[in-house]
Design a protein around this motif. Sequence first.
Motif, PDB file in Angstrom:
ATOM      1  N   ALA A  14       0.830  -1.211   0.000  1.00 44.13           N
ATOM      2  CA  ALA A  14       0.000   0.000   0.000  1.00 44.13           C
ATOM      3  C   ALA A  14       0.862   1.257   0.000  1.00 44.13           C
ATOM      4  CB  ALA A  14      -0.924  -0.014   1.219  1.00 44.13           C
ATOM      5  N   LEU A  17       2.500   1.603  -3.482  1.00 43.16           N
ATOM      6  CA  LEU A  17       1.510   2.044  -4.466  1.00 43.16           C
ATOM      7  C   LEU A  17       1.193   3.521  -4.297  1.00 43.16           C
ATOM      8  CD1 LEU A  17      -0.536   1.349  -6.719  1.00 43.16           C
ATOM      9  CD2 LEU A  17      -2.171   0.754  -4.907  1.00 43.16           C
ATOM     10  N   SER A  18       1.092   3.963  -3.047  1.00 39.77           N
ATOM     11  CA  SER A  18       0.793   5.370  -2.781  1.00 39.77           C
ATOM     12  C   SER A  18       1.904   6.277  -3.272  1.00 39.77           C
ATOM     13  CB  SER A  18       0.572   5.574  -1.276  1.00 39.77           C
ATOM     14  OG  SER A  18       0.288   6.928  -0.990  1.00 39.77           O
ATOM     15  N   SER A  21       2.083   6.118  -7.359  1.00 45.53           N
ATOM     16  CA  SER A  21       0.941   6.750  -8.017  1.00 45.53           C
ATOM     17  C   SER A  21       0.897   8.249  -7.750  1.00 45.53           C
ATOM     18  CB  SER A  21      -0.363   6.090  -7.555  1.00 45.53           C
ATOM     19  OG  SER A  21      -0.504   6.165  -6.153  1.00 45.53           O
ATOM     20  N   SER A 235      -5.711   4.956  -8.795  1.00 43.39           N
ATOM     21  CA  SER A 235      -4.705   4.334  -7.930  1.00 43.39           C
ATOM     22  C   SER A 235      -4.372   5.224  -6.742  1.00 43.39           C
ATOM     23  CB  SER A 235      -3.442   4.044  -8.742  1.00 43.39           C
ATOM     24  OG  SER A 235      -2.411   3.546  -7.919  1.00 43.39           O
ATOM     25  N   SER A 239      -5.087   3.982  -2.971  1.00 46.11           N
ATOM     26  CA  SER A 239      -3.940   3.779  -2.090  1.00 46.11           C
ATOM     27  C   SER A 239      -4.004   4.690  -0.870  1.00 46.11           C
ATOM     28  CB  SER A 239      -2.630   4.015  -2.854  1.00 46.11           C
ATOM     29  OG  SER A 239      -2.535   5.348  -3.323  1.00 46.11           O
ATOM     30  N   THR A 240      -4.596   5.885  -1.009  1.00 57.24           N
ATOM     31  CA  THR A 240      -4.740   6.789   0.131  1.00 57.24           C
ATOM     32  C   THR A 240      -5.594   6.157   1.213  1.00 57.24           C
ATOM     33  OG1 THR A 240      -4.486   8.782  -1.220  1.00 57.24           O
ATOM     34  CG2 THR A 240      -5.635   9.036   0.874  1.00 57.24           C
ATOM     35  N   LEU A 242      -6.276   3.030   1.496  1.00 58.75           N
ATOM     36  CA  LEU A 242      -5.642   1.784   1.907  1.00 58.75           C
ATOM     37  C   LEU A 242      -4.558   2.041   2.951  1.00 58.75           C
ATOM     38  CD1 LEU A 242      -5.816  -1.234   1.204  1.00 58.75           C
ATOM     39  CD2 LEU A 242      -3.966  -0.858  -0.448  1.00 58.75           C
ATOM     40  N   VAL A 243      -3.728   3.053   2.725  1.00 63.65           N
ATOM     41  CA  VAL A 243      -2.639   3.366   3.653  1.00 63.65           C
ATOM     42  C   VAL A 243      -3.180   3.818   5.002  1.00 63.65           C
ATOM     43  CG1 VAL A 243      -0.757   4.991   4.124  1.00 63.65           C
ATOM     44  CG2 VAL A 243      -0.906   3.874   1.905  1.00 63.65           C
TER      45      VAL A 243
END
Length: 351
Positions: A14, A17-18, A21, A235, A239-240, A242-243
């Motif tokens: 995560a 990805l953050s 992206s 994305s 990812s925001t 998700l993190v």
Amino acid sequence: MSEGQRFQLGTIGALSLSVVSSVSIVICNKALISTLGFTFATTLTSWHLLVTFCSLHVALWMKLFEHKPFDPRAVMGFGILNGISIGLLNLSLGFNSVGFYQMTKLAIIPCTVLLETIFFRKKFSRNIQFSLGILLIGVGIATVTDLQLNVLGSVLSLLAVITTCVAQIMTNTIQKKFKVSSTQLLYQSCPYQAITLFVIGPFLDGLLTNLNVFAFKYTPQVLFFIVLSCLISVSVNFSTFLVIGKTSPVTYQVLGHLKTCLVLAFGYVLLRDPFSWRNILGILVAVIGMALYSYHCTLETQQKASDAAAQLPQVKESEADPLITVDKGTSGIMSEGAGAPTWTSNKDLHA
């Protein structure tokens, strides 16, 4: 592979990805805004959220995740607050100097720590506080250039900081309270965020640029970068959430400052942006702060896991009274959810 190892891999994924992206969308938006003259940031963000919602709707149709409805008032309030926070951040950038805007972004971390300490009784160790202090000093050295103050800009910055902190805390709190995933929360809140920015976007952009987004000349090149920016935003937004769901708002802000340093370094290496030894020193100090923060967070997580494992035999010995055991387990879950509460949509678009 144990559950803890899977969680750690998911968290690392995560975070990665953050970073990738967010840095990608900043570069794309820089070309769109600086080179092609499309300066309508708030309206662009509303399109980002619309594309994100459509993408998630397709994913839901393909049964890639399960729709889990919960309190509609919480979803609506959360979505509208996120939209307002984006608009306030854009206004803050429009009515303040770049240096003061960077100070506004730096203020989000201490404000989040303060709110979590006061309202959720979350404790931050001195080591964590020290590493965050080093991080903020480094980012300040690297990014803050001037501090031109004005009353309206200061008020807008204060409101932007407060709404951003509350929205990020709500992201984590809602996911834990209603036991929903980051995808489920993003899917349900996206329409409210998009509608809020659809309404206020053209007005704010017109106020800040003295231009009409509907009268802009949309060349094929502009349309290409708009579509690319919207695709990357899926994305970014995912990812925001998700993190923040896997870590905390403070960790997300630390990650945000890492992305700021990466964007500065990228601009110097590939785009030959102006760079000074002050920028280099600031980035190095910020990286040291980030490393210390990660190190102390890891140590404290391992310590908590060890304490929990040590208390497990004591819990088993007390199983003679099942009612007391159930009550203790319930209260433990409640206090854990309240003790580690914590989006947002993508603030890096407005860096």
